[in-house]
Design an enzyme around this catalytic site. Sequence first.
Site, PDB file in Angstrom:
ATOM      1  N   CYS A  57      -1.286   6.227   9.028  1.00  0.00           N
ATOM      2  CA  CYS A  57      -1.656   4.980   8.344  1.00  0.00           C
ATOM      3  C   CYS A  57      -2.721   5.335   7.327  1.00  0.00           C
ATOM      4  O   CYS A  57      -2.606   6.361   6.651  1.00  0.00           O
ATOM      5  CB  CYS A  57      -2.137   3.939   9.351  1.00  0.00           C
ATOM      6  SG  CYS A  57      -3.502   4.510  10.391  1.00  0.00           S
TER       7      CYS A  57
ATOM      8  N   ARG B  25       0.842  -1.203   0.000  1.00  0.00           N
ATOM      9  CA  ARG B  25       0.000   0.000   0.000  1.00  0.00           C
ATOM     10  C   ARG B  25       0.873   1.247   0.000  1.00  0.00           C
ATOM     11  O   ARG B  25       0.566   2.235  -0.674  1.00  0.00           O
ATOM     12  CB  ARG B  25      -0.929   0.013   1.221  1.00  0.00           C
ATOM     13  CG  ARG B  25      -2.029  -1.036   1.159  1.00  0.00           C
ATOM     14  CD  ARG B  25      -2.973  -0.907   2.343  1.00  0.00           C
ATOM     15  NE  ARG B  25      -3.782   0.301   2.255  1.00  0.00           N
ATOM     16  CZ  ARG B  25      -4.494   0.792   3.264  1.00  0.00           C
ATOM     17  NH1 ARG B  25      -4.461   0.194   4.455  1.00  0.00           N
ATOM     18  NH2 ARG B  25      -5.221   1.880   3.110  1.00  0.00           N
TER      19      ARG B  25
END
Length: 280
Positions: free
Chosen positions: A234, A179
């Site tokens: 995050c 990611r």
Amino acid sequence: MLVDSAWLFEQITNENQEIRIIDCRFDLSNASAGRTLYHEGHIPGAVHFDLEKDLSGEVQLHGGRHPLPSLKSFGAQLECYGISKHHILVMYDDGEYAFAMRMAWMMKYVGHEQVFILNGGFLNWQKQRLPVTKEIPHYPKSVYEICMDASILATYEEVHAVVENKQDAILIDSREHNRFLGVEEKIDKKAGHIPTAINFPFTEGIQNGFFLSANKQAERFPKWEKHQPLIVYCGSGVTATPNYFALKVAGYSNVKVYIGSFSDWISYDENEVATGKAHL
């Protein structure tokens, strides 16, 4: 910041009234799963805080997928469960640590001092055949005085200043490596990471369901100065929190969480998104 199952079991056995246990189990793919699991069985005396209902506010254009709730509503929930400033709080989830540590970080944010995480989580508790109950505890309503500690929260403006080299801080992306690289993205509308960020997946601080020791956590990170400003993020301000606590136990004193995280960053169309490997 960590306690083990044996210690917690002893507190329960001795009916320590100074302890409040908080079940934080949640499933990002099934929002009702955490509360269902709680009702099916939990550690005796535990109350349940739900990530989306209790630990997050209403999603808006900016602020990310899990913005902070209003302090008024969060404080009211603490009072409803009889939690006050003198209580020793022990949080747990299923051993992912992200949900328990989101709660723990929020308690630090509102000025609570005695905040602990059950190492091994509920799964380890079950493996040791320690008591589980379906009984829902009821505590007398408390009064909770919030003393906000803004020093552990990074704002969007701060992060933007770091990206533009107007502020000295290191951005730490806590998501899985693919990611970060932008190779895949199943949740957010854009793939990649905030420019200048470096990647330390929070899962690397966990081994066999246990949070690593302070020495092991320190080995994960470069030998930065202990007062170096660090900002962790995050996707939505949840899985960043295990890295926040990993850095704190490793001895870093100037650590903040960007709660809006990547989902907030990309809500501004003008913001650049980086892909590929970052270099220290």
